[in-house]
Write an enzyme that holds these catalytic residues in place. Structure first.
Site, PDB file in Angstrom:
ATOM      1  N   LYS A  61      24.839 -17.889  -8.137  1.00 49.94           N
ATOM      2  CA  LYS A  61      24.356 -16.598  -7.621  1.00 49.94           C
ATOM      3  C   LYS A  61      23.283 -16.000  -8.533  1.00 49.94           C
ATOM      4  O   LYS A  61      22.261 -15.516  -8.061  1.00 49.94           O
ATOM      5  CB  LYS A  61      25.520 -15.593  -7.473  1.00 49.94           C
ATOM      6  CG  LYS A  61      26.645 -16.077  -6.571  1.00 49.94           C
ATOM      7  CD  LYS A  61      27.706 -15.014  -6.365  1.00 49.94           C
ATOM      8  CE  LYS A  61      28.505 -14.637  -7.607  1.00 49.94           C
ATOM      9  NZ  LYS A  61      29.356 -15.725  -8.153  1.00 49.94           N
ATOM     10  N   ARG A 106      33.635  -7.706  -4.506  1.00 51.18           N
ATOM     11  CA  ARG A 106      34.577  -8.768  -4.818  1.00 51.18           C
ATOM     12  C   ARG A 106      35.963  -8.500  -4.239  1.00 51.18           C
ATOM     13  O   ARG A 106      36.863  -9.322  -4.429  1.00 51.18           O
ATOM     14  CB  ARG A 106      34.701  -8.879  -6.331  1.00 51.18           C
ATOM     15  CG  ARG A 106      33.999 -10.114  -6.924  1.00 51.18           C
ATOM     16  CD  ARG A 106      34.187  -9.991  -8.395  1.00 51.18           C
ATOM     17  NE  ARG A 106      34.028 -11.157  -9.194  1.00 51.18           N
ATOM     18  CZ  ARG A 106      32.950 -11.455  -9.900  1.00 51.18           C
ATOM     19  NH1 ARG A 106      31.868 -10.744  -9.800  1.00 51.18           N
ATOM     20  NH2 ARG A 106      32.957 -12.489 -10.710  1.00 51.18           N
ATOM     21  N   ARG A 156      27.542 -24.171 -18.680  1.00 54.28           N
ATOM     22  CA  ARG A 156      26.833 -22.898 -18.874  1.00 54.28           C
ATOM     23  C   ARG A 156      27.328 -22.193 -20.146  1.00 54.28           C
ATOM     24  O   ARG A 156      26.545 -21.622 -20.895  1.00 54.28           O
ATOM     25  CB  ARG A 156      27.038 -22.001 -17.651  1.00 54.28           C
ATOM     26  CG  ARG A 156      26.371 -20.654 -17.758  1.00 54.28           C
ATOM     27  CD  ARG A 156      26.402 -19.884 -16.454  1.00 54.28           C
ATOM     28  NE  ARG A 156      27.660 -19.178 -16.247  1.00 54.28           N
ATOM     29  CZ  ARG A 156      27.959 -18.458 -15.149  1.00 54.28           C
ATOM     30  NH1 ARG A 156      27.111 -18.400 -14.153  1.00 54.28           N
ATOM     31  NH2 ARG A 156      29.100 -17.837 -15.041  1.00 54.28           N
ATOM     32  N   ARG A 191      28.831 -17.231 -23.258  1.00 51.90           N
ATOM     33  CA  ARG A 191      29.750 -16.311 -22.584  1.00 51.90           C
ATOM     34  C   ARG A 191      31.183 -16.767 -22.814  1.00 51.90           C
ATOM     35  O   ARG A 191      31.546 -17.891 -22.461  1.00 51.90           O
ATOM     36  CB  ARG A 191      29.463 -16.316 -21.070  1.00 51.90           C
ATOM     37  CG  ARG A 191      28.678 -15.129 -20.593  1.00 51.90           C
ATOM     38  CD  ARG A 191      28.434 -15.216 -19.117  1.00 51.90           C
ATOM     39  NE  ARG A 191      29.631 -14.975 -18.323  1.00 51.90           N
ATOM     40  CZ  ARG A 191      29.611 -14.750 -17.011  1.00 51.90           C
ATOM     41  NH1 ARG A 191      28.480 -14.764 -16.362  1.00 51.90           N
ATOM     42  NH2 ARG A 191      30.727 -14.528 -16.359  1.00 51.90           N
ATOM     43  N   ARG A 250      39.790 -17.165 -13.292  1.00 54.81           N
ATOM     44  CA  ARG A 250      38.718 -16.517 -12.507  1.00 54.81           C
ATOM     45  C   ARG A 250      38.624 -17.116 -11.111  1.00 54.81           C
ATOM     46  O   ARG A 250      38.403 -16.397 -10.137  1.00 54.81           O
ATOM     47  CB  ARG A 250      37.383 -16.657 -13.254  1.00 54.81           C
ATOM     48  CG  ARG A 250      37.299 -15.710 -14.439  1.00 54.81           C
ATOM     49  CD  ARG A 250      36.256 -16.166 -15.433  1.00 54.81           C
ATOM     50  NE  ARG A 250      34.906 -16.084 -14.940  1.00 54.81           N
ATOM     51  CZ  ARG A 250      33.902 -16.839 -15.393  1.00 54.81           C
ATOM     52  NH1 ARG A 250      34.121 -17.736 -16.349  1.00 54.81           N
ATOM     53  NH2 ARG A 250      32.697 -16.699 -14.910  1.00 54.81           N
TER      54      ARG A 250
HETATM   55  P1  AMP Z   1      30.477 -12.405 -13.213  1.00 50.67           P
HETATM   56  O1  AMP Z   1      29.360 -12.288 -14.188  1.00 50.67           O
HETATM   57  O2  AMP Z   1      30.090 -11.942 -11.830  1.00 50.67           O
HETATM   58  O3  AMP Z   1      31.079 -13.787 -13.195  1.00 50.67           O
HETATM   59  O4  AMP Z   1      31.627 -11.407 -13.702  1.00 50.67           O
HETATM   60  C1  AMP Z   1      32.260 -11.560 -14.963  1.00 50.67           C
HETATM   61  C2  AMP Z   1      33.531 -10.726 -14.978  1.00 50.67           C
HETATM   62  O5  AMP Z   1      33.190  -9.344 -14.782  1.00 50.67           O
HETATM   63  C3  AMP Z   1      34.541 -11.035 -13.880  1.00 50.67           C
HETATM   64  O6  AMP Z   1      35.412 -12.086 -14.258  1.00 50.67           O
HETATM   65  C4  AMP Z   1      35.270  -9.700 -13.753  1.00 50.67           C
HETATM   66  O7  AMP Z   1      36.208  -9.521 -14.798  1.00 50.67           O
HETATM   67  C5  AMP Z   1      34.161  -8.696 -13.958  1.00 50.67           C
HETATM   68  N1  AMP Z   1      33.495  -8.308 -12.691  1.00 50.67           N
HETATM   69  C6  AMP Z   1      32.200  -8.550 -12.328  1.00 50.67           C
HETATM   70  N2  AMP Z   1      31.929  -8.035 -11.124  1.00 50.67           N
HETATM   71  C7  AMP Z   1      33.076  -7.464 -10.687  1.00 50.67           C
HETATM   72  C8  AMP Z   1      33.450  -6.786  -9.486  1.00 50.67           C
HETATM   73  N3  AMP Z   1      32.572  -6.610  -8.490  1.00 50.67           N
HETATM   74  N4  AMP Z   1      34.720  -6.323  -9.403  1.00 50.67           N
HETATM   75  C9  AMP Z   1      35.593  -6.485 -10.391  1.00 50.67           C
HETATM   76  N5  AMP Z   1      35.325  -7.136 -11.534  1.00 50.67           N
HETATM   77  C10 AMP Z   1      34.084  -7.614 -11.697  1.00 50.67           C
END
Ligand code: AMP
Length: 192
Positions: A14, A89, A128, A134, A146
């Site tokens: 994404k 989400r 990654r 990260r 996740r």
């Molecule tokens: P991402 O970078 O989108 O993979 O997000 C990393 C982490 O941020 C996720 O594992 C969640 O803990 C948190 N996170 C990101 N976006 C959301 C969302 N829309 N709702 C809840 N938690 C989020």
């Protein structure tokens, strides 16, 4: 305005695709993951709370991310549209996004879903993690958590948009450019 929800599990691509799409279609990229990591790097109160959840692969509360998205939409009044990446989400987040956009006489035009098998997601996230550093990309158990959060809480969001006739699935395995072209075709259909 053109508002696209770019959807898919962690590691679906994404972020990579969003970077290309914002340039090609003149959109603003809103990634809740990036916004949260920014809060963490600035050691804000919100960031400190979010970090504890993110370090365990758990979603942060809906009201936190909804508030961040609301602020960012307001901060970009002349945007031609948004790419929502990693948001919504959960179903309550999807409902909140509809309400936020409706209050501005706007709507989600479509969801574009990147479909990638789980084994490939695990491999991509681990590689990654070696580059990005990260923490949530470096631990196989956290990656599994996740993916489970995605299956339990985020997978139903696809049905939410499917019911509105707004879902388009794309094969997310292949060359970056090839996938970008498939997404672009879907966006062009939405603009037609
Ligand atoms: P991402 O970078 O989108 O993979 O997000 C990393 C982490 O941020 C996720 O594992 C969640 O803990 C948190 N996170 C990101 N976006 C959301 C969302 N829309 N709702 C809840 N938690 C989020």
């Amino acid at each position: 305005m053109l508002n696209i929800v770019l959807y898919g599990p962690p590691g679906a691509g994404k972020g990579t695709q969003s970077e290309k799409l914002v340039k090609a279609f003149n959109l603003v990229h809103l990634s809740t993951g990036d916004l949260l990591r920014d809060e963490i790097s600035r050691a804000t109160e919100l960031g400190l709370k979010a970090k504890a959840l993110m370090d365990n692969g758990i979603l942060v509360p809906d009201e936190v991310v909804i508030g961040m998205i609301d602020n960012k939409i307001s901060a970009n009044p002349s945007a031609g549209g948004f790419i929502f990446d990693g948001f919504p989400r959960t179903i309550p987040q999807a409902e909140a996004l509809d309400a936020l956009l409706a209050s501005r006489n706007e709507k989600v035009n479509g969801m574009i879903a990147l479909e990638v098998p789980e084994q490939i997601l695990r491999e991509r996230l681990l590689s990654r993690g070696k580059i990005s550093g990260r923490p949530d990309d470096q631990n196989p158990e956290l990656i599994q958590k996740r993916i489970e959060e995605y299956q339990n809480k985020t997978a139903p969001v696809a049905g939410y948009y499917r019911n509105q006739g707004k879902y388009a699935g794309i094969d997310g395995v292949g060359e970056i450019e090839e996938i970008f072209n498939l997404i672009s075709q879907e966006i062009n259909k939405l603009q037609a």
